[in-house]
Design an enzyme around this catalytic site. Structure first.
Site, PDB file in Angstrom:
ATOM      1  N   ASP A 202      -6.788   5.933  -1.915  1.00  0.00           N
ATOM      2  CA  ASP A 202      -6.331   5.643  -0.549  1.00  0.00           C
ATOM      3  C   ASP A 202      -5.495   6.796   0.022  1.00  0.00           C
ATOM      4  OD1 ASP A 202      -5.051   4.581   1.698  1.00  0.00           O
ATOM      5  OD2 ASP A 202      -4.014   2.978   0.605  1.00  0.00           O
ATOM      6  N   HIS A 376       0.702   1.295   2.443  1.00  0.00           N
ATOM      7  CA  HIS A 376      -0.016   2.408   1.825  1.00  0.00           C
ATOM      8  C   HIS A 376       0.926   3.433   1.196  1.00  0.00           C
ATOM      9  CE1 HIS A 376      -3.783   1.076   3.685  1.00  0.00           C
ATOM     10  NE2 HIS A 376      -3.016   0.747   4.710  1.00  0.00           N
TER      11      HIS A 376
HETATM   12 ZN   LIG Z   1      -7.774  -0.510   4.239  1.00  0.00          ZN
HETATM   13 ZN   LIG Z   2      -5.602  -2.986   3.193  1.00  0.00          ZN
END
Ligand SMILES: [Zn+2]
Ligand SMILES: [Zn+2]
Length: 563
Positions: A202, A376
């Site tokens: 990510d 994130h």
């Molecule tokens: Zn996502």
């Molecule tokens: Zn997500």
């Protein structure tokens, strides 16, 4: 994004390990990754994206042609977590491609089932996995590792192949004081010891330097905001941000407030999460629309959808006074509790302006809307992941180009060979072959499909036309003819291009040019073909108009027999 033009391959017939994205690279949204070997293919996630300018479009999904063409190889769709950019495309995928099994975990299972219930005739086989599940296929063994994210039950996926592990992090951050369970650090180290061929991770916050705020800390921030508010609180967040909802509920309980939930997706998310015990509250905390008018304002928290300014969500309707049950009162405070998704700021601003106009207090800039409170991982956390996993190759995913590049650099900083960082485009295929061979020589078909509010595909050409119309308008040129010969000077009709009364010279010039083009075609062609004439006129007039106005309206020639 890259200058590479790779040959498109429709089928692979080899035992090399192929990894590619059908969506999720150089964008935030419509995540879909594929791992293929021999006659087996694994899909990871099936998301949607929200369009920037919408032109009547509600969602964007990846082009599923490659999957359709290789349908018999698909062993399953593995879902990392229940966010829309990972599960939103499932109904559209199922309509086009036969998916033998969908593997999902916890809350994602409920969210997928709920989503599918809105479509007719979609009853896929959904297998619920846990952190300890193992699924064996001929070429792959799939296991999972728990991660932390802004939704419960987020997981990374580990695919064991004959060349080593392929790890996909899903969306993650590191949270050392999480609300529901720790990241599975031990498993990450084990994969590393066994040998990780390639890590896909990510990249959303690769450009952010500060460590993501722990969910516990976010809870404290909400409590301190709530403690200072006197009247009703209307707080908006993503329906899927279950942790945030729980924190809002806890802060409300602490301040002696009852909670009422508005917005269909929010009501559903709250009810699933209560069943799974991700949202807990003393009995009587949640009240219904009937009960709440009888409570004093400082005893009420209204939880609503619409943190991104979505026009149809509860908050937007409250803001413009069209919500049936909630009318804004002086002294109401609206709290935005999610950071804006890129592209949504304009919608959000519109909602904020309406709220201020209605006399409400609005809290927009708080630590809650800060990107650091997102789900994130930022720079340091990404480096922790890379250091734990120690991948041979690194393939940054889930991010715009700059984020992917930055994430690649972070990997180099942690010791990955710069030659083994792969910044790819959707469709480009990263191939691993025995003997440490790795290459990017092929692409598969990738692209976008637009979906409108009725769940129909909208052709790309239609979107292009809508864009032209919205940018520069339309000019229709009517040619009155007799036996194909021009009978009178053509006339113009403009919509959204020029105001004709103020532009007589230009109108005359275009009409004369159109006449000249028609006469020239008529006198020089042996066989009169209408489509050919249309092309000649459209192209030549487009250039003519662009030279004079620097605009490119849509040009519609209309040949009309006037006998
Ligand atoms: Zn996502
Ligand atoms: Zn997500």
């Amino acid at each position: 994004m890259n200058s590479r033009q790779l040959p498109i391959v429709e089928h692979f017939n080899d035992k090399n390990i192929k990894i590619f994205a059908l969506g999720g690279l150089d964008e935030i949204g419509k995540n879909m990754y594929v791992v293929e070997c021999d006659d087996e293919l694994i899909i990871i996630d099936s998301g949607i994206m929200f369009p920037g300018d919408n032109f009547g479009i509600d969602y964007v999904i990846p082009d599923y042609t490659y999957l359709k063409d290789n349908e018999e190889k698909i062993v399953g769709l593995f879902i990392t977590h229940g966010h829309e950019d990972h599960i939103g495309g499932i109904p559209y995928l199922l309509k086009k491609v036969n998916i033998p099994k969908i593997y999902a975990c916890g809350l994602a299972v409920s969210l997928i089932r709920n989503k599918l219930s809105e479509f007719r005739g979609l009853n896929p086989d959904i297998v619920e996995y846990t952190n300890n599940s193992v699924f064996k296929f001929k070429n792959f063994e799939v296991t999972f590792f728990k991660t932390n994210h802004s939704i419960p039950d987020s997981s990374g996926i580990a695919i064991k192949t004959y060349l080593g592990y392929i790890l996909h992090t899903g969306d993650f951050k590191f949270d050392f004081t999480p609300l529901s369970g720790h990241t599975d650090y031990a498993k990450l180290t084990k994969f590393s010891e066994a040998g990780v061929l390639c890590l896909l991770a990510d990249s959303t916050n690769a450009l952010v330097t500060k460590f993501a705020t722990s969910e516990k800390k976010i809870g404290e921030i909400i409590k301190s905001i709530f403690a200072q508010i006197k009247g009703r609180i209307i707080i908006s967040t993503f329906a899927s941000n279950v942790h945030r909802v729980q924190q809002i509920v806890e802060a409300s309980v602490q301040e002696g407030r009852k909670v009422i939930v508005f917005g269909r997706s929010m009501e559903k998310a709250v009810s699933f999460s209560q069943k799974l015990k991700y949202i807990t509250a003393p009995a009587g905390t949640f009240i219904t629309a009937k009960e709440f008018p009888h409570l004093p304002p400082d005893k009420i928290t209204i939880l609503s959808t619409g943190s991104q300014g979505e026009p149809l969500a509860a908050l937007s309707r409250i803001a413009d006074g069209s919500h049936k049950q909630i009318k804004l009162l002086p002294g109401d405070t609206i709290v935005f509790s999610s950071s804006p998704i890129p592209g949504n700021q304009e919608h959000i601003n519109r909602t904020i302006n309406k709220l201020y106009r209605a006399g409400a207090n609005v809290i927009v800039n708080s630590p809650l809307t800060d990107t650091h409170t997102s789900g994130h991982a930022s720079e340091t956390e990404l480096k922790i992941m890379l250091s734990l996993v120690k991948p041979e190759h690194f393939f940054p995913i889930h991010g715009e180009y700059a984020m992917l590049r930055r994430h690649g650099q972070l990997a180099v900083d942690t010791g990955v060979d710069p030659k083994k960082i792969h910044i790819l485009d959707n469709g480009e295929v990263l191939t691993f072959a025995p003997g440490n061979k790795v290459f990017i020589k092929n692409s598969v078909k990738s692209g976008v499909i637009y979906i409108d509010e009725n769940n129909f595909d909208v052709d790309n050409l239609v979107i292009k036309e809508r864009k032209i119309l919205s940018d520069d308008g339309m000019v229709a040129v009517v040619f009155p003819t007799q036996a194909n010969k021009l009978a009178k000077t053509p006339t113009l009709i403009s919509r959204g291009f020029i105001y004709m009364k103020d532009s007589e010279n230009l109108v005359d010039a275009i009409q004369n040019k159109a006449k000249a083009l028609y006469d020239e075609y008529y006198s020089q062609t042996k066989k009169f073909i209408l489509t050919q004439l249309n092309n000649v006129i459209t192209n030549a007039l487009a250039d003519f108009i662009y030279e004079r106005t620097e605009r490119k309206p849509m040009i519609v020639p209309i040949v009309m027999n006037v006998q």
